[in-house]
Design an enzyme around this catalytic site. Structure first.
Site, PDB file in Angstrom:
ATOM      1  N   SER A 224      10.871 -14.897  -2.777  1.00  0.00           N
ATOM      2  CA  SER A 224       9.759 -14.675  -3.712  1.00  0.00           C
ATOM      3  C   SER A 224       9.784 -15.492  -4.736  1.00  0.00           C
ATOM      4  O   SER A 224      10.862 -15.799  -5.568  1.00  0.00           O
ATOM      5  CB  SER A 224      10.009 -13.192  -4.218  1.00  0.00           C
ATOM      6  OG  SER A 224       9.086 -13.105  -5.450  1.00  0.00           O
TER       7      SER A 224
ATOM      8  N   HIS B 224       6.900 -15.583  -0.586  1.00  0.00           N
ATOM      9  CA  HIS B 224       6.142 -14.510  -1.092  1.00  0.00           C
ATOM     10  C   HIS B 224       5.657 -14.756  -2.430  1.00  0.00           C
ATOM     11  O   HIS B 224       6.385 -15.248  -3.463  1.00  0.00           O
ATOM     12  CB  HIS B 224       7.233 -13.166  -1.051  1.00  0.00           C
ATOM     13  CG  HIS B 224       6.892 -12.083  -1.494  1.00  0.00           C
ATOM     14  ND1 HIS B 224       6.131 -11.035  -0.517  1.00  0.00           N
ATOM     15  CD2 HIS B 224       6.784 -11.186  -2.573  1.00  0.00           C
ATOM     16  CE1 HIS B 224       6.015  -9.836  -1.346  1.00  0.00           C
ATOM     17  NE2 HIS B 224       6.370 -10.131  -2.644  1.00  0.00           N
TER      18      HIS B 224
ATOM     19  N   ASP C 198       4.004 -13.083  -5.816  1.00  0.00           N
ATOM     20  CA  ASP C 198       3.814 -11.983  -6.344  1.00  0.00           C
ATOM     21  C   ASP C 198       2.490 -12.015  -7.654  1.00  0.00           C
ATOM     22  O   ASP C 198       2.905 -12.543  -8.473  1.00  0.00           O
ATOM     23  CB  ASP C 198       4.951 -11.433  -7.231  1.00  0.00           C
ATOM     24  CG  ASP C 198       6.006 -10.828  -6.072  1.00  0.00           C
ATOM     25  OD1 ASP C 198       5.650  -9.862  -5.439  1.00  0.00           O
ATOM     26  OD2 ASP C 198       7.443 -11.339  -6.151  1.00  0.00           O
TER      27      ASP C 198
ATOM     28  N   MET D 228       0.614 -10.424 -10.568  1.00  0.00           N
ATOM     29  CA  MET D 228       0.565  -9.227 -11.292  1.00  0.00           C
ATOM     30  C   MET D 228      -0.520  -9.321 -12.345  1.00  0.00           C
ATOM     31  O   MET D 228      -0.610 -10.458 -13.005  1.00  0.00           O
ATOM     32  CB  MET D 228       1.973  -9.197 -11.823  1.00  0.00           C
ATOM     33  CG  MET D 228       2.970  -9.002 -10.758  1.00  0.00           C
ATOM     34  SD  MET D 228       4.571  -8.512 -11.570  1.00  0.00           S
ATOM     35  CE  MET D 228       5.623  -8.842 -10.142  1.00  0.00           C
TER      36      MET D 228
ATOM     37  N   HIS E 203       1.371 -10.765  -2.399  1.00  0.00           N
ATOM     38  CA  HIS E 203       1.441  -9.224  -2.702  1.00  0.00           C
ATOM     39  C   HIS E 203       0.572  -9.073  -4.118  1.00  0.00           C
ATOM     40  O   HIS E 203       1.126  -9.559  -5.212  1.00  0.00           O
ATOM     41  CB  HIS E 203       3.009  -9.151  -2.911  1.00  0.00           C
ATOM     42  CG  HIS E 203       3.412  -7.554  -3.302  1.00  0.00           C
ATOM     43  ND1 HIS E 203       4.687  -7.637  -3.567  1.00  0.00           N
ATOM     44  CD2 HIS E 203       2.773  -6.685  -3.601  1.00  0.00           C
ATOM     45  CE1 HIS E 203       4.733  -6.081  -4.250  1.00  0.00           C
ATOM     46  NE2 HIS E 203       3.526  -5.515  -3.855  1.00  0.00           N
TER      47      HIS E 203
ATOM     48  N   MET F 293      -0.205  -6.921  -6.837  1.00  0.00           N
ATOM     49  CA  MET F 293       0.013  -5.879  -7.632  1.00  0.00           C
ATOM     50  C   MET F 293      -1.170  -5.928  -8.881  1.00  0.00           C
ATOM     51  O   MET F 293      -0.842  -5.999 -10.074  1.00  0.00           O
ATOM     52  CB  MET F 293       1.338  -5.755  -8.279  1.00  0.00           C
ATOM     53  CG  MET F 293       2.542  -5.719  -7.072  1.00  0.00           C
ATOM     54  SD  MET F 293       3.976  -6.335  -7.578  1.00  0.00           S
ATOM     55  CE  MET F 293       3.876  -8.015  -6.992  1.00  0.00           C
TER      56      MET F 293
ATOM     57  N   MET G 141       8.227  -0.881  -0.710  1.00  0.00           N
ATOM     58  CA  MET G 141       8.853  -1.091  -2.178  1.00  0.00           C
ATOM     59  C   MET G 141      10.202  -0.556  -2.177  1.00  0.00           C
ATOM     60  O   MET G 141      10.381   0.646  -1.949  1.00  0.00           O
ATOM     61  CB  MET G 141       7.961  -0.924  -3.401  1.00  0.00           C
ATOM     62  CG  MET G 141       6.869  -1.698  -3.433  1.00  0.00           C
ATOM     63  SD  MET G 141       6.788  -3.611  -3.435  1.00  0.00           S
ATOM     64  CE  MET G 141       7.858  -3.911  -4.854  1.00  0.00           C
TER      65      MET G 141
ATOM     66  N   ASP H 174      10.677  -4.986   0.113  1.00  0.00           N
ATOM     67  CA  ASP H 174      10.694  -5.977  -1.248  1.00  0.00           C
ATOM     68  C   ASP H 174      11.299  -5.237  -2.272  1.00  0.00           C
ATOM     69  O   ASP H 174      10.872  -4.109  -2.625  1.00  0.00           O
ATOM     70  CB  ASP H 174       9.134  -6.140  -1.346  1.00  0.00           C
ATOM     71  CG  ASP H 174       8.848  -7.174  -2.585  1.00  0.00           C
ATOM     72  OD1 ASP H 174       9.530  -7.529  -3.214  1.00  0.00           O
ATOM     73  OD2 ASP H 174       7.797  -6.926  -2.911  1.00  0.00           O
ATOM     74  N   GLY H 175      12.349  -5.881  -2.971  1.00  0.00           N
ATOM     75  CA  GLY H 175      13.011  -5.491  -4.114  1.00  0.00           C
ATOM     76  C   GLY H 175      14.602  -5.215  -3.886  1.00  0.00           C
ATOM     77  O   GLY H 175      14.879  -4.151  -3.064  1.00  0.00           O
TER      78      GLY H 175
ATOM     79  N   GLY I 291      13.784 -12.458  -4.080  1.00  0.00           N
ATOM     80  CA  GLY I 291      13.420 -13.471  -5.169  1.00  0.00           C
ATOM     81  C   GLY I 291      14.649 -13.940  -5.875  1.00  0.00           C
ATOM     82  O   GLY I 291      15.240 -15.116  -5.644  1.00  0.00           O
TER      83      GLY I 291
HETATM   84  C1  DX5 Z   1       8.602  -7.014  -7.623  1.00  0.00           C
HETATM   85  C2  DX5 Z   1       8.202  -7.864  -6.686  1.00  0.00           C
HETATM   86  C3  DX5 Z   1       9.178  -8.439  -5.851  1.00  0.00           C
HETATM   87  C4  DX5 Z   1      10.480  -9.284  -6.611  1.00  0.00           C
HETATM   88  C5  DX5 Z   1      11.716  -9.074  -5.947  1.00  0.00           C
HETATM   89  O1  DX5 Z   1       7.662  -6.135  -8.096  1.00  0.00           O
HETATM   90  O2  DX5 Z   1       7.312  -7.625  -5.909  1.00  0.00           O
HETATM   91  O3  DX5 Z   1       8.870  -9.371  -4.757  1.00  0.00           O
HETATM   92  O4  DX5 Z   1      10.066 -10.744  -6.771  1.00  0.00           O
HETATM   93  O5  DX5 Z   1      12.470  -9.717  -6.386  1.00  0.00           O
HETATM   94  P1  DX5 Z   1      13.991  -9.445  -6.269  1.00  0.00           P
HETATM   95  O6  DX5 Z   1      14.543  -9.742  -4.939  1.00  0.00           O
HETATM   96  O7  DX5 Z   1      14.720 -10.162  -7.497  1.00  0.00           O
HETATM   97  O8  DX5 Z   1      14.103  -7.922  -6.458  1.00  0.00           O
HETATM   98 ZN    ZN Z   2       6.545  -8.607  -3.939  1.00  0.00          ZN
END
Ligand code: DX5
Ligand code: ZN
Length: 223
Positions: free
Chosen positions: A8, A31, A33, A35, A64, A66, A135, A173-174, A195
């Site tokens: 990520s 990936h 993200d 937001m 992804h 959000m 998630m 993810d997460g 990430g």
């Molecule tokens: C969180 C994101 C993830 C995030 C994961 O809302 O959707 O993709 O980048 O990061 P890590 O791997 O550090 O939890």
């Molecule tokens: Zn994500």
């Protein structure tokens, strides 16, 4: 199928995204993200950056979203060349049309479930999707702790696929790191977003390879 690893870029240096993509050249997906400061409190990046990133790397982009209004924005990411576009079940107004529109624009369609969203309520909708993103943290920020209590949801998804009820690829993810990926792999995930575990490593490329090897060693039936 070998486990897929999707670093990520949320944890990468946003001023050097092309270099950060090169640093994980062996990754299966990158990936991204997105937001919007409404669906989640955080604000990251949008379509112009995805369009630029698409030209800067050959790694398939896993977007992804959000965001509050995916029905309005998701197709743009597919048109920008994303490989997979994932929308949140909690945000999408017309999920079946959404999947059809994303696919018509040339991408795979993904549906994501927040930790509090039950998989069984979405099984019928998921027949229209290619990927299911489960998630394992509350969406919004990188670097949070992995929610091991999501593993029954991953196992249920694996079972629905293995018994022919769904054809989705199961993505988590997460909070995925060298330790937690073992549980997620044992529960039956196919694709692992990571990430901080990748981008805080000395060698992000080596971290991707190590995560993949650990996931492969812990798949159901691997040993
Ligand atoms: C969180 C994101 C993830 C995030 C994961 O809302 O959707 O993709 O980048 O990061 P890590 O791997 O550090 O939890
Ligand atoms: Zn994500």
């Amino acid at each position: 199928m070998k486990p897929l690893i999707a670093p990520s870029i949320l944890s990468a240096d946003f001023a050097h995204l092309a270099d950060e993509a090169k640093a994980v050249a062996g990754a299966d997906w990158l990936h991204v993200d997105v937001m919007d400061n409404h669906f989640v409190p955080n604000l990251t990046l949008g379509l112009p950056i995805v369009q630029s990133l698409r030209k800067a790397t050959d790694i398939p982009l896993d977007c992804h979203l959000m965001i509050e209004d995916p029905d309005r924005w998701a197709v743009g990411y597919a048109e920008a060349g994303a490989y997979n576009v994932t929308v949140h079940a909690e945000a999408v107004a017309d999920p079946i049309a959404m999947a059809a529109n994303i696919r018509a624009a040339g991408a795979k369609a993904g549906l994501s479930l927040k930790p509090g969203t039950a998989l069984d309520d979405w099984v019928d909708v998921l027949r229209h999707y290619d990927t299911l993103l489960i998630m394992t943290v509350e969406p919004g920020f990188g670097g949070q702790a992995f929610m091991a209590d999501m593993m029954p949801k991953v196992r249920r998804a694996r079972n629905l696929v293995d018994t022919g009820h769904l054809t989705v690829l199961v993505e988590v993810d997460g909070g995925i790191n060298a330790e937690t990926i073992e549980q997620a792999a044992e529960a039956g995930a196919d694709c692992f977003v990571a990430g901080s575990a990748v981008y805080s490593a000395e060698d992000p490329g080596a971290a991707v390879a190590a995560l993949r090897a650990t996931a492969a060693a812990h798949r159901p039936g691997s040993g």
